[in-house]
Design a protein around this motif. Structure first.
Motif, PDB file in Angstrom:
ATOM      1  N   ASN A  34     -74.571 -32.992  58.733  1.00 15.73           N
ATOM      2  CA  ASN A  34     -73.202 -32.548  58.968  1.00 15.73           C
ATOM      3  C   ASN A  34     -72.595 -33.482  59.997  1.00 15.73           C
ATOM      4  O   ASN A  34     -72.975 -33.452  61.168  1.00 15.73           O
ATOM      5  CB  ASN A  34     -73.194 -31.100  59.472  1.00 15.73           C
ATOM      6  N   SER A  35     -71.656 -34.318  59.571  1.00 14.97           N
ATOM      7  CA  SER A  35     -71.133 -35.362  60.452  1.00 14.97           C
ATOM      8  C   SER A  35     -70.619 -34.814  61.771  1.00 14.97           C
ATOM      9  O   SER A  35     -70.956 -35.313  62.842  1.00 14.97           O
ATOM     10  CB  SER A  35     -70.020 -36.143  59.745  1.00 14.97           C
ATOM     11  N   SER A  36     -69.818 -33.773  61.730  1.00 11.60           N
ATOM     12  CA  SER A  36     -69.203 -33.252  62.952  1.00 11.60           C
ATOM     13  C   SER A  36     -70.237 -32.690  63.914  1.00 11.60           C
ATOM     14  O   SER A  36     -70.314 -33.082  65.080  1.00 11.60           O
ATOM     15  CB  SER A  36     -68.163 -32.177  62.614  1.00 11.60           C
ATOM     16  N   GLU A  37     -71.036 -31.756  63.449  1.00  7.38           N
ATOM     17  CA  GLU A  37     -72.002 -31.100  64.331  1.00  7.38           C
ATOM     18  C   GLU A  37     -73.104 -32.053  64.778  1.00  7.38           C
ATOM     19  O   GLU A  37     -73.532 -32.026  65.941  1.00  7.38           O
ATOM     20  CB  GLU A  37     -72.601 -29.867  63.643  1.00  7.38           C
ATOM     21  N   ASP A  38     -73.574 -32.906  63.875  1.00  8.59           N
ATOM     22  CA  ASP A  38     -74.631 -33.856  64.232  1.00  8.59           C
ATOM     23  C   ASP A  38     -74.136 -34.871  65.256  1.00  8.59           C
ATOM     24  O   ASP A  38     -74.863 -35.232  66.189  1.00  8.59           O
ATOM     25  CB  ASP A  38     -75.152 -34.578  62.989  1.00  8.59           C
ATOM     26  N   LEU A  39     -72.903 -35.337  65.093  1.00  6.30           N
ATOM     27  CA  LEU A  39     -72.368 -36.316  66.036  1.00  6.30           C
ATOM     28  C   LEU A  39     -72.065 -35.684  67.395  1.00  6.30           C
ATOM     29  O   LEU A  39     -72.150 -36.349  68.426  1.00  6.30           O
ATOM     30  CB  LEU A  39     -71.125 -36.989  65.457  1.00  6.30           C
ATOM     31  N   LYS A  40     -71.722 -34.408  67.415  1.00 11.46           N
ATOM     32  CA  LYS A  40     -71.572 -33.705  68.696  1.00 11.46           C
ATOM     33  C   LYS A  40     -72.919 -33.650  69.416  1.00 11.46           C
ATOM     34  O   LYS A  40     -73.008 -33.911  70.619  1.00 11.46           O
ATOM     35  CB  LYS A  40     -71.046 -32.283  68.465  1.00 11.46           C
ATOM     36  N   LYS A  41     -73.936 -33.286  68.671  1.00 13.83           N
ATOM     37  CA  LYS A  41     -75.291 -33.223  69.237  1.00 13.83           C
ATOM     38  C   LYS A  41     -75.699 -34.578  69.783  1.00 13.83           C
ATOM     39  O   LYS A  41     -76.241 -34.694  70.896  1.00 13.83           O
ATOM     40  CB  LYS A  41     -76.270 -32.762  68.146  1.00 13.83           C
TER      41      LYS A  41
ATOM     42  N   ALA B 154     -65.028 -35.611  74.576  1.00 12.17           N
ATOM     43  CA  ALA B 154     -65.249 -36.404  73.359  1.00 12.17           C
ATOM     44  C   ALA B 154     -64.571 -35.748  72.159  1.00 12.17           C
ATOM     45  O   ALA B 154     -64.255 -34.552  72.173  1.00 12.17           O
ATOM     46  CB  ALA B 154     -66.745 -36.568  73.101  1.00 12.17           C
ATOM     47  N   LYS B 155     -64.383 -36.544  71.128  1.00 15.02           N
ATOM     48  CA  LYS B 155     -63.726 -36.056  69.911  1.00 15.02           C
ATOM     49  C   LYS B 155     -64.276 -36.817  68.709  1.00 15.02           C
ATOM     50  O   LYS B 155     -64.462 -38.040  68.773  1.00 15.02           O
ATOM     51  CB  LYS B 155     -62.221 -36.268  70.006  1.00 15.02           C
ATOM     52  N   ILE B 156     -64.551 -36.109  67.646  1.00 18.19           N
ATOM     53  CA  ILE B 156     -65.026 -36.731  66.404  1.00 18.19           C
ATOM     54  C   ILE B 156     -63.823 -37.038  65.515  1.00 18.19           C
ATOM     55  O   ILE B 156     -62.942 -36.193  65.338  1.00 18.19           O
ATOM     56  CB  ILE B 156     -66.003 -35.804  65.640  1.00 18.19           C
ATOM     57  N   GLU B 157     -63.795 -38.242  64.962  1.00 14.29           N
ATOM     58  CA  GLU B 157     -62.770 -38.599  63.978  1.00 14.29           C
ATOM     59  C   GLU B 157     -63.455 -38.997  62.679  1.00 14.29           C
ATOM     60  O   GLU B 157     -64.588 -39.483  62.687  1.00 14.29           O
ATOM     61  CB  GLU B 157     -61.893 -39.747  64.481  1.00 14.29           C
ATOM     62  N   HIS B 158     -62.745 -38.794  61.568  1.00 22.91           N
ATOM     63  CA  HIS B 158     -63.351 -39.052  60.256  1.00 22.91           C
ATOM     64  C   HIS B 158     -62.620 -40.104  59.442  1.00 22.91           C
ATOM     65  O   HIS B 158     -63.007 -40.401  58.310  1.00 22.91           O
ATOM     66  CB  HIS B 158     -63.413 -37.744  59.464  1.00 22.91           C
ATOM     67  N   GLN B 159     -61.564 -40.689  60.005  1.00 17.35           N
ATOM     68  CA  GLN B 159     -60.788 -41.684  59.266  1.00 17.35           C
ATOM     69  C   GLN B 159     -60.679 -42.977  60.057  1.00 17.35           C
ATOM     70  O   GLN B 159     -60.684 -42.973  61.286  1.00 17.35           O
ATOM     71  CB  GLN B 159     -59.383 -41.161  58.973  1.00 17.35           C
ATOM     72  N   ARG B 160     -60.570 -44.063  59.347  1.00 18.82           N
ATOM     73  CA  ARG B 160     -60.268 -45.365  59.938  1.00 18.82           C
ATOM     74  C   ARG B 160     -59.292 -46.078  59.016  1.00 18.82           C
ATOM     75  O   ARG B 160     -59.326 -45.886  57.795  1.00 18.82           O
ATOM     76  CB  ARG B 160     -61.526 -46.224  60.094  1.00 18.82           C
ATOM     77  N   THR B 161     -58.448 -46.917  59.586  1.00 24.36           N
ATOM     78  CA  THR B 161     -57.544 -47.726  58.778  1.00 24.36           C
ATOM     79  C   THR B 161     -57.831 -49.199  59.033  1.00 24.36           C
ATOM     80  O   THR B 161     -58.405 -49.569  60.067  1.00 24.36           O
ATOM     81  CB  THR B 161     -56.073 -47.426  59.127  1.00 24.36           C
ATOM     82  N   PHE B 162     -57.452 -50.035  58.093  1.00 22.49           N
ATOM     83  CA  PHE B 162     -57.676 -51.468  58.222  1.00 22.49           C
ATOM     84  C   PHE B 162     -56.754 -52.061  59.286  1.00 22.49           C
ATOM     85  O   PHE B 162     -55.569 -51.756  59.335  1.00 22.49           O
ATOM     86  CB  PHE B 162     -57.447 -52.170  56.880  1.00 22.49           C
TER      87      PHE B 162
ATOM     88  N   GLN C 215     -66.197 -42.445  57.304  1.00 28.32           N
ATOM     89  CA  GLN C 215     -65.771 -43.270  58.444  1.00 28.32           C
ATOM     90  C   GLN C 215     -65.911 -42.506  59.772  1.00 28.32           C
ATOM     91  O   GLN C 215     -65.260 -42.847  60.763  1.00 28.32           O
ATOM     92  CB  GLN C 215     -64.315 -43.708  58.260  1.00 28.32           C
ATOM     93  N   SER C 216     -66.751 -41.497  59.810  1.00 27.47           N
ATOM     94  CA  SER C 216     -66.887 -40.672  61.007  1.00 27.47           C
ATOM     95  C   SER C 216     -67.321 -41.502  62.212  1.00 27.47           C
ATOM     96  O   SER C 216     -68.214 -42.349  62.112  1.00 27.47           O
ATOM     97  CB  SER C 216     -67.900 -39.553  60.765  1.00 27.47           C
ATOM     98  N   HIS C 217     -66.697 -41.246  63.351  1.00 26.23           N
ATOM     99  CA  HIS C 217     -67.043 -41.951  64.582  1.00 26.23           C
ATOM    100  C   HIS C 217     -66.658 -41.081  65.772  1.00 26.23           C
ATOM    101  O   HIS C 217     -66.044 -40.018  65.613  1.00 26.23           O
ATOM    102  CB  HIS C 217     -66.337 -43.309  64.660  1.00 26.23           C
ATOM    103  N   ILE C 218     -67.029 -41.519  66.958  1.00 30.61           N
ATOM    104  CA  ILE C 218     -66.853 -40.709  68.167  1.00 30.61           C
ATOM    105  C   ILE C 218     -65.970 -41.444  69.168  1.00 30.61           C
ATOM    106  O   ILE C 218     -66.175 -42.624  69.425  1.00 30.61           O
ATOM    107  CB  ILE C 218     -68.216 -40.430  68.834  1.00 30.61           C
ATOM    108  N   HIS C 219     -65.002 -40.728  69.737  1.00 28.51           N
ATOM    109  CA  HIS C 219     -64.217 -41.247  70.857  1.00 28.51           C
ATOM    110  C   HIS C 219     -64.568 -40.424  72.093  1.00 28.51           C
ATOM    111  O   HIS C 219     -64.562 -39.184  72.042  1.00 28.51           O
ATOM    112  CB  HIS C 219     -62.717 -41.120  70.585  1.00 28.51           C
ATOM    113  N   ILE C 220     -64.857 -41.112  73.190  1.00 28.23           N
ATOM    114  CA  ILE C 220     -65.213 -40.437  74.434  1.00 28.23           C
ATOM    115  C   ILE C 220     -64.309 -40.955  75.546  1.00 28.23           C
ATOM    116  O   ILE C 220     -64.124 -42.164  75.686  1.00 28.23           O
ATOM    117  CB  ILE C 220     -66.685 -40.701  74.813  1.00 28.23           C
ATOM    118  N   ILE C 221     -63.734 -40.049  76.320  1.00 27.07           N
ATOM    119  CA  ILE C 221     -62.957 -40.428  77.487  1.00 27.07           C
ATOM    120  C   ILE C 221     -63.730 -39.933  78.708  1.00 27.07           C
ATOM    121  O   ILE C 221     -64.020 -38.749  78.815  1.00 27.07           O
ATOM    122  CB  ILE C 221     -61.519 -39.853  77.428  1.00 27.07           C
ATOM    123  N   VAL C 222     -64.091 -40.862  79.590  1.00 27.94           N
ATOM    124  CA  VAL C 222     -64.914 -40.503  80.748  1.00 27.94           C
ATOM    125  C   VAL C 222     -64.209 -40.941  82.028  1.00 27.94           C
ATOM    126  O   VAL C 222     -63.711 -42.062  82.138  1.00 27.94           O
ATOM    127  CB  VAL C 222     -66.324 -41.133  80.640  1.00 27.94           C
TER     128      VAL C 222
END
Length: 343
Positions: free
Chosen positions: A88-95, A126-134, A203-210
């Motif tokens: 599961n992209s969302s839950e696994d990437l949160k973990k 952090a936030k999970i995103e599922h889209q990317r554009t060229f 295209q799932s990926h993670i953005h983190i603001i620290v």
């Protein structure tokens, strides 16, 4: 796995507040129902609002100068092979994010009150995103650009003819445009790939603001430090400083592999990609020693990453090195984003 660490952009694009950046990360939620949205999260909480993130990050910059970033952005982009391993992209990437940030703090050569810093000493969201554009830097856009330029010129000529500024055969120019559209090397669903077009597949990926400051808003913790590990005297005391980026990137891979029981190929490793840039002779020598199946997968991964694949295997190491360096001189960019901290 590609990881970039970027300081807050001051002036021009972003203000000193995190509001613009946080707003940018909310773009995928536009038009979605509440249950479909991806919310911000941190080490212990889920469903954190954008307003809370802005308030917390902006309020945690005590004594920072106007020219110093208040926060850093970490982007974590798993490869399609890594994403295929997730259930599961969302839950696994949160973990994974929560384990990754433990690697982040462990990469600092810093102490707070005489102890090493830990996960509770940092403030992040952090936030999970599922889209990317060229983007313009993507190889698909760069290689399609000559066709895009000709098409734009032809469209401009057609407008000139239509508005009576010059003479020309509009029908023939339109035929040429259609031909160029089809001849462009990178297509999707029968159409030329252009900037802003969504990328296909997962295209799932993670953005983190620290936050730049620790959770107590007292100590500065900068992953942008030029030092891996050193000590400096401040106010009569020896103070540890530094952030080991190599350690962080390598730990990030090991954590992913351990968490999801992932068998990482040689060409996917941070060390291998770094060797390709700094010591390509060593890189390809190691590559050629791999078992046949692993080597075949490595070449496949290399091709997807934009590394020049040689049409034939050179006989000697000298030939090998020469071909590699010629490839580099042609300006081929290798996806080694995780070795950089700049914007």
């Amino acid at each position: 796995m590609y990881i970039t660490i970027t300081p807050q952009i001051l002036g021009g694009t972003y203000s000193q507040s995190s509001a613009d950046f946080v707003g940018y990360l909310e773009k995928e939620n536009q038009g979605l129902e509440q249950e479909e949205m991806e919310n911000f999260f941190n080490q212990y909480g889920d469903e954190i609002s954008a307003e809370e993130v802005v308030k917390d990050i902006d309020g945690n910059g005590a004594k920072l100068k106007k020219t110093e970033p208040k926060f850093y952005s970490i982007t974590v982009s798993p490869s399609k092979y890594e994403l295929n391993r997730l259930q599961n992209s969302s839950e696994d990437l949160k973990k994974y994010t929560r384990e990754l940030m433990k690697d982040y703090v462990a990469s600092f050569n810093r102490e707070i009150n005489g102890r090493s810093i830990n996960i509770d000493d940092i403030k992040y969201y952090a936030k999970i995103e599922h889209q990317r554009t060229f983007k313009g830097t993507d190889i698909q856009i760069r290689e399609n650009q000559p066709y895009a330029t000709k098409i734009l010129q032809l469209k401009s000529e057609i407008r000139n003819v239509q508005e009576g500024r010059k003479e020309g055969n509009i029908k023939e120019m339109q035929k040429t445009i259609t031909k160029l559209e089809k001849e462009a090397p990178h297509q999707h669903d029968g159409k030329r790939i252009v900037q802003g077009k969504p990328k296909a597949g997962n295209q799932s990926h993670i953005h983190i603001i620290v936050s730049r400051k620790d959770a107590s808003n007292t100590f500065s913790l900068s992953p942008g430090s030029k030092h891996k590990a050193s000590e400096v005297e401040m106010h009569g005391k020896n103070v540890k400083r530094g952030f080991d980026r190599d350690k962080f990137f390598e730990s990030a891979e090991k954590t992913f592999d351990k968490t999801f029981v992932y068998q990482r190929n040689f060409a996917e490793t941070y060390k291998a990609r770094k060797d390709f840039i700094k010591n390509p002779k060593v890189y390809f020598a190691s590559l050629m020693k791999l078992p046949t199946n692993e080597k075949a997968l490595a070449f496949k991964i290399m091709g997807k990453s934009g590394i020049p694949i040689m049409p034939s295997i050179p006989i000697t190491q000298a030939q090998l090195a020469m071909k590699i360096f010629k490839g580099l001189r042609r300006g081929v960019e290798v996806a080694i984003k995780s070795s950089s901290i700049g914007i």
